[in-house]
Design a protein around this motif. Structure first.
Motif, PDB file in Angstrom:
ATOM      1  N   LEU A   1       0.833  -1.194   0.000  1.00 19.77           N
ATOM      2  CA  LEU A   1       0.000   0.000   0.000  1.00 19.77           C
ATOM      3  C   LEU A   1       0.877   1.257   0.000  1.00 19.77           C
ATOM      4  O   LEU A   1       0.595   2.224  -0.721  1.00 19.77           O
ATOM      5  CB  LEU A   1      -0.922   0.005   1.220  1.00 19.77           C
ATOM      6  CG  LEU A   1      -1.875   1.192   1.328  1.00 19.77           C
ATOM      7  CD1 LEU A   1      -2.812   1.249   0.120  1.00 19.77           C
ATOM      8  CD2 LEU A   1      -2.675   1.123   2.623  1.00 19.77           C
ATOM      9  N   CYS A   2       1.948   1.244   0.773  1.00 19.71           N
ATOM     10  CA  CYS A   2       2.888   2.370   0.758  1.00 19.71           C
ATOM     11  C   CYS A   2       3.518   2.529  -0.623  1.00 19.71           C
ATOM     12  O   CYS A   2       3.690   3.654  -1.115  1.00 19.71           O
ATOM     13  CB  CYS A   2       3.978   2.170   1.805  1.00 19.71           C
ATOM     14  SG  CYS A   2       3.408   2.273   3.517  1.00 19.71           S
ATOM     15  N   SER A   3       3.855   1.399  -1.265  1.00 16.14           N
ATOM     16  CA  SER A   3       4.441   1.470  -2.600  1.00 16.14           C
ATOM     17  C   SER A   3       3.429   2.016  -3.602  1.00 16.14           C
ATOM     18  O   SER A   3       3.800   2.715  -4.553  1.00 16.14           O
ATOM     19  CB  SER A   3       4.935   0.083  -3.041  1.00 16.14           C
ATOM     20  OG  SER A   3       3.865  -0.773  -3.374  1.00 16.14           O
ATOM     21  N   SER A   4       2.144   1.719  -3.398  1.00 13.82           N
ATOM     22  CA  SER A   4       1.106   2.249  -4.269  1.00 13.82           C
ATOM     23  C   SER A   4       1.062   3.769  -4.188  1.00 13.82           C
ATOM     24  O   SER A   4       0.928   4.468  -5.212  1.00 13.82           O
ATOM     25  CB  SER A   4      -0.254   1.659  -3.878  1.00 13.82           C
ATOM     26  OG  SER A   4      -1.298   2.196  -4.660  1.00 13.82           O
ATOM     27  N   ILE A   5       1.176   4.300  -2.975  1.00 16.03           N
ATOM     28  CA  ILE A   5       1.174   5.750  -2.783  1.00 16.03           C
ATOM     29  C   ILE A   5       2.406   6.372  -3.443  1.00 16.03           C
ATOM     30  O   ILE A   5       2.326   7.402  -4.131  1.00 16.03           O
ATOM     31  CB  ILE A   5       1.129   6.085  -1.290  1.00 16.03           C
ATOM     32  CG1 ILE A   5      -0.173   5.569  -0.670  1.00 16.03           C
ATOM     33  CG2 ILE A   5       1.273   7.589  -1.057  1.00 16.03           C
ATOM     34  CD1 ILE A   5      -0.231   5.682   0.838  1.00 16.03           C
ATOM     35  N   LEU A   6       3.562   5.735  -3.260  1.00 17.14           N
ATOM     36  CA  LEU A   6       4.796   6.252  -3.844  1.00 17.14           C
ATOM     37  C   LEU A   6       4.762   6.202  -5.372  1.00 17.14           C
ATOM     38  O   LEU A   6       5.235   7.122  -6.051  1.00 17.14           O
ATOM     39  CB  LEU A   6       5.988   5.445  -3.320  1.00 17.14           C
ATOM     40  CG  LEU A   6       6.318   5.652  -1.838  1.00 17.14           C
ATOM     41  CD1 LEU A   6       7.277   4.576  -1.352  1.00 17.14           C
ATOM     42  CD2 LEU A   6       6.911   7.037  -1.617  1.00 17.14           C
ATOM     43  N   TRP A   7       4.185   5.124  -5.922  1.00 17.56           N
ATOM     44  CA  TRP A   7       4.095   5.003  -7.371  1.00 17.56           C
ATOM     45  C   TRP A   7       3.173   6.075  -7.944  1.00 17.56           C
ATOM     46  O   TRP A   7       3.455   6.651  -9.006  1.00 17.56           O
ATOM     47  CB  TRP A   7       3.607   3.615  -7.752  1.00 17.56           C
ATOM     48  CG  TRP A   7       3.399   3.425  -9.230  1.00 17.56           C
ATOM     49  CD1 TRP A   7       2.244   3.149  -9.872  1.00 17.56           C
ATOM     50  CD2 TRP A   7       4.410   3.498 -10.242  1.00 17.56           C
ATOM     51  NE1 TRP A   7       2.454   3.054 -11.225  1.00 17.56           N
ATOM     52  CE2 TRP A   7       3.771   3.260 -11.477  1.00 17.56           C
ATOM     53  CE3 TRP A   7       5.783   3.756 -10.215  1.00 17.56           C
ATOM     54  CZ2 TRP A   7       4.475   3.268 -12.691  1.00 17.56           C
ATOM     55  CZ3 TRP A   7       6.480   3.776 -11.423  1.00 17.56           C
ATOM     56  CH2 TRP A   7       5.827   3.524 -12.633  1.00 17.56           C
ATOM     57  N   ALA A   8       2.089   6.362  -7.241  1.00 16.44           N
ATOM     58  CA  ALA A   8       1.178   7.411  -7.693  1.00 16.44           C
ATOM     59  C   ALA A   8       1.876   8.769  -7.704  1.00 16.44           C
ATOM     60  O   ALA A   8       1.741   9.547  -8.656  1.00 16.44           O
ATOM     61  CB  ALA A   8      -0.055   7.460  -6.785  1.00 16.44           C
ATOM     62  N   LEU A   9       2.637   9.056  -6.655  1.00 21.21           N
ATOM     63  CA  LEU A   9       3.369  10.319  -6.601  1.00 21.21           C
ATOM     64  C   LEU A   9       4.385  10.413  -7.725  1.00 21.21           C
ATOM     65  O   LEU A   9       4.514  11.454  -8.384  1.00 21.21           O
ATOM     66  CB  LEU A   9       4.058  10.453  -5.243  1.00 21.21           C
ATOM     67  CG  LEU A   9       4.905  11.716  -5.026  1.00 21.21           C
ATOM     68  CD1 LEU A   9       4.053  12.968  -5.188  1.00 21.21           C
ATOM     69  CD2 LEU A   9       5.575  11.684  -3.660  1.00 21.21           C
ATOM     70  N   SER A  10       5.096   9.327  -7.979  1.00 20.23           N
ATOM     71  CA  SER A  10       6.092   9.341  -9.049  1.00 20.23           C
ATOM     72  C   SER A  10       5.436   9.493 -10.419  1.00 20.23           C
ATOM     73  O   SER A  10       6.011  10.082 -11.337  1.00 20.23           O
ATOM     74  CB  SER A  10       6.937   8.060  -9.009  1.00 20.23           C
ATOM     75  OG  SER A  10       6.161   6.915  -9.319  1.00 20.23           O
ATOM     76  N   THR A  11       4.205   8.973 -10.574  1.00 26.31           N
ATOM     77  CA  THR A  11       3.500   9.110 -11.851  1.00 26.31           C
ATOM     78  C   THR A  11       3.159  10.562 -12.141  1.00 26.31           C
ATOM     79  O   THR A  11       3.251  11.018 -13.287  1.00 26.31           O
ATOM     80  CB  THR A  11       2.209   8.263 -11.840  1.00 26.31           C
ATOM     81  OG1 THR A  11       2.534   6.903 -11.579  1.00 26.31           O
ATOM     82  CG2 THR A  11       1.494   8.344 -13.179  1.00 26.31           C
ATOM     83  N   VAL A  12       2.770  11.300 -11.107  1.00 22.47           N
ATOM     84  CA  VAL A  12       2.465  12.729 -11.283  1.00 22.47           C
ATOM     85  C   VAL A  12       3.744  13.503 -11.612  1.00 22.47           C
ATOM     86  O   VAL A  12       3.749  14.393 -12.476  1.00 22.47           O
ATOM     87  CB  VAL A  12       1.782  13.283 -10.023  1.00 22.47           C
ATOM     88  CG1 VAL A  12       1.588  14.782 -10.133  1.00 22.47           C
ATOM     89  CG2 VAL A  12       0.438  12.594  -9.811  1.00 22.47           C
ATOM     90  N   VAL A  13       4.845  13.171 -10.936  1.00 27.64           N
ATOM     91  CA  VAL A  13       6.132  13.800 -11.255  1.00 27.64           C
ATOM     92  C   VAL A  13       6.539  13.448 -12.684  1.00 27.64           C
ATOM     93  O   VAL A  13       7.071  14.281 -13.430  1.00 27.64           O
ATOM     94  CB  VAL A  13       7.210  13.362 -10.246  1.00 27.64           C
ATOM     95  CG1 VAL A  13       8.577  13.927 -10.641  1.00 27.64           C
ATOM     96  CG2 VAL A  13       6.845  13.797  -8.844  1.00 27.64           C
ATOM     97  N   MET A  14       6.276  12.193 -13.070  1.00 27.35           N
ATOM     98  CA  MET A  14       6.614  11.720 -14.408  1.00 27.35           C
ATOM     99  C   MET A  14       5.928  12.558 -15.485  1.00 27.35           C
ATOM    100  O   MET A  14       6.519  12.884 -16.519  1.00 27.35           O
ATOM    101  CB  MET A  14       6.194  10.251 -14.549  1.00 27.35           C
ATOM    102  CG  MET A  14       6.666   9.542 -15.791  1.00 27.35           C
ATOM    103  SD  MET A  14       5.920   7.890 -15.872  1.00 27.35           S
ATOM    104  CE  MET A  14       6.378   7.197 -14.284  1.00 27.35           C
TER     105      MET A  14
END
Length: 300
Positions: A147-160
């Protein structure tokens, strides 16, 4: 994106095979370094000019640290404890967090319906974790880490999305990867020296190659291309296909069957994410109509 979905769904199974002989920390380091070298070689062969610009250097380093560094640590450690189906279901909440981060970064407009869908999806995730195969032993750490990785992946997608506006997706992926090395090398260097590489079985090598090249190089290139063409939230909707495929692969190759409770939780997650996405798209459509009405010239 459809190829990316298939490769990422099988990745949950491939990791289980790799973990039988190689630690998660070692997988993280090997995956990052080999992916980076492969991308650089491909880029040079295709004529890409892989150069950093002062305007986006730190954005690229931050993207690499998030998407290839911190996210990977949480994801790989979580998958040591979770089943393929459990991991894929929890990770499917990423579109929810992507929409929330996109609002915070002013890439999209806020929607109360999207927030309500997020709450519903969280309830579904809680059910999936509670009814997972390890809940009787009180070991829910795998689900929490994913779940923490899901949050981090979402944040990185917006930065992407910010990065690929001015960069080719291939360049953005390749140039961002060194940002993960300061995180991954301390994480896995000591364990790397303890692996008996000459005793690694062929099936483990095949699974590792899938993790690095198909789920890694091909999968991330497809995802970056999707973010550039249809946006962060639109691309994340493809991840709805990952949980059922990962569940099918887990049954076919590992004979792991999700519990009834997990199936119920998965249904709630899908409904919550679907409702959030629907509300987001309606809010965007209303905003576009208002913008058009405001910009329209007066009659006559």
């Amino acid at each position: 994106m459809l190829l990316t979905v298939v490769f990422w769904a099988y990745n949950f199974v491939a990791l289980k095979q790799v973990y039988q002989q190689i630690d998660a920390s070692v997988v993280a380091v090997v995956r990052c370094v080999v992916m980076w070298l492969a991308l650089v070689a491909i880029g040079k062969a295709m004529g890409y000019r892989l150069r950093y610009h002062a305007s986006d250097f730190w954005w690229l380093m931050g993207l690499g640290a998030l998407s290839m560094g911190v996210y990977i640590v949480f994801f790989l450690e979580g998958m040591r404890l979770a089943t393929p189906a459990e991991g894929a279901i929890i990770l499917s909440t990423s579109p929810i967090f992507t929409a929330l981060f996109a609002y915070l970064f002013r890439q999209e407009r806020f929607s109360w319906g999207a927030l309500g869908g997020a709450v519903l999806a969280f309830i579904g995730v809680g059910i999936v974790v509670f009814f997972g195969p390890y809940h009787l032993q009180g070991n829910r750490l795998g689900g929490i880490l994913i779940l923490c990785s899901s949050i981090l992946w979402a944040l990185s997608t917006v930065v992407m999305r910010r990065v690929v506006q001015d960069r080719d997706p291939f360049e953005a992926l390749t140039l961002s990867m060194p940002g993960a090395l300061p995180i991954l090398i301390p994480y896995g260097l000591l364990d790397f020296a303890e692996v008996w590489w000459r005793y690694i079985e062929p099936v483990t090598w095949i699974a590792l190659l899938h993790v690095i090249f198909l789920a890694g190089v091909v999968g991330f290139l497809g995802f970056y291309k999707g973010v550039k063409q249809i946006g962060a939230s639109g691309t994340m909707l493809y991840q709805f296909l990952v949980p059922p495929l990962a569940t099918a692969f887990g049954f076919l190759f590992l004979r792991q069957i999700p519990t009834i409770g997990q199936g119920f939780g998965f249904a709630i997650v899908v409904i919550g994410v679907w409702y959030a996405a629907r509300s987001r798209m309606r809010a965007e459509a209303r905003a576009r109509r208002l913008d058009l009405a405001t910009e329209a010239p007066p009659a006559g």
